[in-house]
Each structure stands twice: as structure tokens, then as C-alpha cells.
Design an enzyme around this catalytic site. Sequence first.
Site, short mmCIF file in Angstrom:
data_model
loop_
_atom_site.label_atom_id
_atom_site.label_comp_id
_atom_site.label_asym_id
_atom_site.label_seq_id
_atom_site.Cartn_x
_atom_site.Cartn_y
_atom_site.Cartn_z
N SER A 324 0.82 -1.21 0.00
CA SER A 324 0.00 0.00 0.00
C SER A 324 0.85 1.26 0.00
O SER A 324 1.82 1.37 0.75
CB SER A 324 -0.92 0.02 1.23
N ASP A 325 0.46 2.20 -0.83
CA ASP A 325 1.02 3.54 -0.76
C ASP A 325 0.56 4.18 0.55
O ASP A 325 -0.51 3.86 1.07
CB ASP A 325 0.53 4.36 -1.96
#
Length: 892
Positions: A324-325
Site C-alpha cells: 500500500s502507498d
Amino acid sequence: MPPFHSQSAPDVLSALGSERRGLTRAEALKRREQYGANALPRAKAEGLASVFFHQFLSPLIYILLIAALVSMALGEWSDAIFIFAVLTINAVIGTLQEFSAQRSALALQQMVTTLARVVRDDETHELNAEELVPGDIVLLESGAKVPADLRLLDTLELVIDESLLTGESLPVTKHADAELAEETALGDRVTLAFAGTMVARGRGRGVVVGIGLDTEIGKLAEAIAAPPTKPPLLLRMERFTLWIALFVGSAALLMAAVALSRGTPLGEVFLMAVALAVSAIPEGLPVALTVALAIGMNRMAKRNVIVRRLVAVEALGSCTTIASDKTGTLTVNRLTVTRLQLPGTPTIEVHGPGDRPEGQLTTPQGPPLPEQEAAIQRLARACVLTNEGSLTLRGSSWQSHGDAVDVALLVMAHKAGLAQAPLLAEYPPLASLPFESELRYSAALNRHPAGGGLITVKGALESLLPMCSDMAAGEGAQPLDAEALEQSALALAGTGFRTLAVAEKRVEQLSSGLHHSQLDGLTLLGVVAMIDPLRDEAAAAVAACADAGIKVRMVTGDHPLTARSIATQLGLGHGSVVSGPELTLAAEEGERMVDALTHDGRVFARVEPRQKLDIVTSLQRQGEFVAVTGDGANDSPALRAAHVGVAMGKSGTDVARETADLIITDDNFASIVAGVEEGRIAYANVRKVIFLLISTGAAELVLFTLSLIANLPIPLLAVQLLWLNLVTNGIQDVALAFEPGEGDELKRPPRPPGEPIFNRLMIERVVLSALHIGVVAFVLFQWLIDTGHSVEEARNLTLLLMVLFENVHVFNSRSEHRSAFRHSPLGNPLLLVGTLAAQAVHIGAMYVPWIGDVLGIAPVTMEQWGLLLLMALSVLGLMELHKLWVRWRGYA
């Protein structure tokens, strides 16, 4: 040649054959012909016809097409028409669901295409950015979009928002004269301005060093153009259909050889081979699979997950890792004041309704105490007066402009009850000193309502402390404790906060301006700590992923300290943070070293866009099924390469949305959990449909094999098998695709990446049920022949028995381990109606002369129907015993 960011400005100008007065028009035209336009290649949208024909690219479809062609060659037109009809229906459904042109490169191009102020022949012109060439001199100003990659020549307080490219939430202050090493990370290259980024404030002049695909954003476009990774379901189905193709081909050749050895005419052998292929191949599977995924897609849409590619429905449920960013995905992508260090008191935590101005500022213990309230009001007043941003309410939405820090301070002040416009009306601005990166502070002079003026200053604590003679104590002052303040600020910075000191001074006489020499004898009001905070639901969503056996890895361009702080809040552990430079060094030593870092790493900081792609591919090499979430252009290559890419719908860029397989419409990381659940339900329903179709198809194969061994006629004609597989069973398997979840989807670990559709449990269930149904049907068929019934009569009753077996067996398919009696018939009313409809359709066909003639069926007595139903119910008891065994063994 060294990279441009590490060269001096004169050296870059010399290397590009340019100068500060700009290129000549003639030279610019020459270079335009040499280098082409400053644009990205447009992606060719896939046409409707192409999408339609892609639906036929499957081994299962190939076998059915061959069976249809053989049927046509033998004059069996009804068989051929049935097969072509189901293939066409499947292709139409798939085309309608999947027709969405891939516009990633086009979205990137729109980001680059803009107007630019260019110096040519020592004159300033406004040109379309596509006309820029290497060596052009470009002028930048606040609010402008950078039109190409530039090596900066001059900067005046130039600050650029690069979050779209690097994922760094804070804007970057640029320095044209900085000396950088060649290996400097992308987010730290302060001598460059990158195409597609936005100027937050200040001015600058730069020379174009990259256009089109040669820009950093252009390199992202090339990465996006790489072939996408196939989703998990597609990989499993390809293996499954290949297995079916090999099995059907081998079985057909074997039985054909046996028949020929017995002197069976060649034409009958071909008819038998076609019938065998029809019995073994689950013709209804393509339609049922498409319907099951379409249902999953609609269910996901109701839970804020939009599916762009149909086969991606179950992909999220298959994933073992989510990379995940951070910015905009786990956090709100907006700096927010959450800590205040007031002089002489411990650091207090302040809250408000998120990062928006509505509501009031509170502490975990409730409203601020009276003495805290006064100090906060005084601090907030200074934050508003020495502020270059703006915050206004337009209609029902808040509009902000300016640096992220200034906006965060305005939001904090508004929560404290101080709105910008009324305060400026009460304290009219007279003069200001803009922020200078060398001095690291800004100041303002405002008229005080009681007379005289008020000087307010904000900036780095180490810059303001020498200016201060005391610190605030209510409305008065107390001795300055510089050491305590520095230690407190250092502790906040160590946990990922950005700190800013605020001070003020009353002056009796107003001057015509404000000078740096006037900034002494200040009273320190406190230290403000800001951070890009977590989304409210992010930690719970990460915990839910852990419960579901999914590892969450955070990948960001932010500083390691910030990344570690966010990771701790998320519950990702307290381990070390893997940095971008570490990945670069590991990559130089080979893939094995990169894999060693990514195997144990949970947090990755200061990561460049291409390194996000490296992380994804490394995890895939280790056997992980990877989902990637993100919202910026910097995430798009990784979104493309992942087994499933998940983009944010609200804050996400066009590039991210067009590249991703799934889009979260509410930008809520918690919707990922909903997507996982729905994906697992969709895959479970696909398995249920496959079990029903394969077990009944295998039963037909058992019936054929035993009849061939016993030297009996073909028990069912090809057209009867098609009717059985496509019509009666087809109604049920479509209804089975609507089956709701069993409730424990998020308590199970992800399926092993290498696990085939036919795992041990599936094989046991298929073999057991197929042998039972096939043997019982064969015994009936042989008894009917032996007792003097005609072949047509025997086939009619055998076909009815197979239909009844399917009607009963569909309820065995509702769960792999739960009893059929624990499922309410009304839990899936469509299945109940579909089962009754399948039986009604078959009975109705018996009484319609032309259909009965084509299928070779006729009405039966009620007594015969009842006896056949009792025989069919035997498979329900058998599978209940197997489920009991499965639960006892504990491997379901």
C-alpha cells in the site's frame, strides 16, 4: 556524462548547447524536428470487435469449437447450433462487462500537456508545452504546472508539490545551487523540477533536460506499457482448462480406439467422440463463470469497490500481500496539526473533525483548560497573521490555496475559533517578510486594535530561539527554557512530525515596512507539530487484513522517521525501515539481495517510482500474490505489474485509476477489506459452480465408459447431453453463482498461490459424487435394456434421472464443508426457483412435440418420476456423510 541533477547549472547549459537568453527560433525548430514533440504516445484503445474475439482465447473454448465443427461435418446441426449459441452468449456477456479502453498513457499525456512561459531570443513567449525542446529556458511561478523536466538555473523561494510523482506529502523546496551526489534519491533532487508537478509558491528559471518519454513521468508511461500480470483466477482457470483439454483428448482417443477395434463404423465413432467431448467438457462453465464474476462485481460496487476488469473480481481475495502507498491511501494526504507544545506545559494532543475546518479544537481529556485555551488562542492568532495561504468556504465546500503548512495552520486556527477574514479585518496587515529557505522563517506586521503593531513570526525552532527573550505564560511572559523546548521538538520530529515554532512582539511605533533587524525580543508562543494523519479506519482495516492472513506492506516516498511513526500507528510492527538507497545497493548485488530485503520488510521509505515496481516483482518472485494500492502517477507502474491494482477514486489521478483493476470510490482503505471478502465469496462461488458442472460431467463420462465396456448402445445422444449440460444444469449453475457468503471468509487464510482449483477436497468430492451418479445411472440404463425397453425409452428415463440428480446435487454444492440442511432454502431464493424451473423446463419439453422429437424424450408416469427422484436423493445422503468426514478430519 553525470546526471543533470549533480551537474552545475553552467555545465548543464553547456552540455545542452543553450544559454540563459534562450534558444533562437531557428535552433528550437531544428531541435523540434530532431527530438519530436514534448508528448507521450497515445494508447490505442482496444475496439469492441477485438474485446469480443478475445473472449474466445481459451483452451476450453477451442475444444468446444472443434466439437461444433465435427458436428457440422457429420450433419449434426442441432449439436453445433447449441454449442455455438452458448459460446456466443458467453462472449457477449464478457464483452459487455470488460469493454473499457486502456487510457493510461493518454491520461499521462494530459498531465504533461499545458502552457509554458519560454524564453527564446531573449524574449518571453507563452507556448504549448508540446513545443518545448531540450535546451529551452522555462520560467516557473506559483500555481504553474511544470511542463518538462528542468535543471533549475535560478530559484526564489521555489517550492514544488511532487506528491503526484514521489508520494512525498510535503512540498519540496528547490535550490538551484545545491551540490548533489549522482546517487541522490528522486525526492531529494532539489536542483530539478519534474514534468507534471505543481509549483506551490515562489519563482524559478530552468533549462529543459527531458521531454516526453525522457521525463520521469514519461518513464512511468513506459513502465505502464508493460504487459499486465495475469490475475490469480485467470492463472488457475488456464491450468484447469488445459488439464480438461488433455483429459478429453486422451479419453476420446482411447475410446475411439476401443470402438474401432470392435468394428464400429467410423461415422459412429466420430459421433461417439463428439458425445464424449460434450459430456466431459463443462459447456456451461464459461457463462456461469462470467455470471459469477459479474455478480461479485455488482456486490463489490455496493461496497464502494468498482471493478474495471471482470477477472479481477476474485483477485483481491486471492492475494497474500497488499503493498500500500501511504500518502492518500493510509493517510488523508493533508498536513494536520495534532500536537501543540505550549511553553511551560507538557505537549498536548489536540483533535478536531479530521483535517477539515469544521468543529472545535479539543484534547483527549475534553475541551482545553482555561489557561490552555488562552495560550492556544494567542498561538492560533499568530499562525493566521503570518500566513500566505487562504481558506474560504464556497457553498458547501472549503477551498484552500497556498503551502500545505500554511493551510494546516489556518485549519487549526479555525477549529480554535479564529477565522482568517475576520481576524485580518481586526488586525489589518501592514508588511511581511516571505519565507526564505536560508533563514527558515517568515514574519508579518499587523496593526493592533489597541494601537501600535503586532509582529508575528513562524519558522524553524532553531531559527526563532535566538530572536526570543522569553516565552509566553498566559497573556504575560516567563523566562525562556530553550533546552526543554528543543528536546520536546526533537522528540516530536523523531516520531515523524514536522515542527514549527511561533513567536510574536508588540511594537508601539509603526514603521513603513518590516525588516529582519526588528525580529528580536520576541515572545515564544509555542511549537506546532503537524503530520499527515492516518485515515480513521486505516488501522482497523490493516488489522482485519492480518486476521484474513494477508500481509500489509507500506511503500512510501516519505522520510523513514515519518514512515516508522505511521507504521507503528498502523500496527505494522516496530522493525527497521527499508529505504530506497538500500534497495538501490541491493539491486546492484542482484535479485537475491533485493528479495532478502522485501521478504522481511514491512515498511519501505524514500522509495522511487521504479523501486515500487521492483518491490512488487520481488514479492512475486517469492510466490506472493500481490495487490498494490495507490492514488498517484508514481504508483501506476506497480499497479500495472501487480496481480491486482487498487486505485483511490476520489483523490486518485487519472493515471492511477486507468491503470488499476479495482477502484475504491470512497478512498477508504477499509473498503479493501470489503473487497477481500467479496473476492473470496466470488471465488468460493466459482468453485461451487465448477464442482457442480465437473462432477455431473464426470458422472456422464462414467456412464459412457461403463456402457462402452458392457457393449451397450450410447446411453445419451450428444443433443441430450447438451440439453442436460446447458439448459437444465445451466439454469441451476447460474442461480448457484448468486450464493451469499458463509460468514467465515475473513477468518480463513489466503489460498496458497500455487493451489490449483482441483485441490484434495475438490477431487474427493468430484470423484465420489461422479462415481455414484454415473454407476446408478448405468445400472438403470442396463436394467431397462435387459428388461426389454427400447433404447429410446431407456435414454428417456436415464436422461430424466440425470436431470433429477442435478436438481438434488446442486444443494450439495452450496458448501464444501457445511451440511446442506444448515443452509436455508430462502438464503438463495434464486437457487430454489432455478432448481424447480430446471425440472419444470425438462418436464415441459416432454410434452412439446417438436422439442421432444429433437431431444428424443417423451412423457413419463408419476410413479416412474417418483422412483427416479428417490434414486437421485441418494447422492444427498452420500455427500452429507462425506462432509461429516471432512469436518472430522479438519482439512476443509
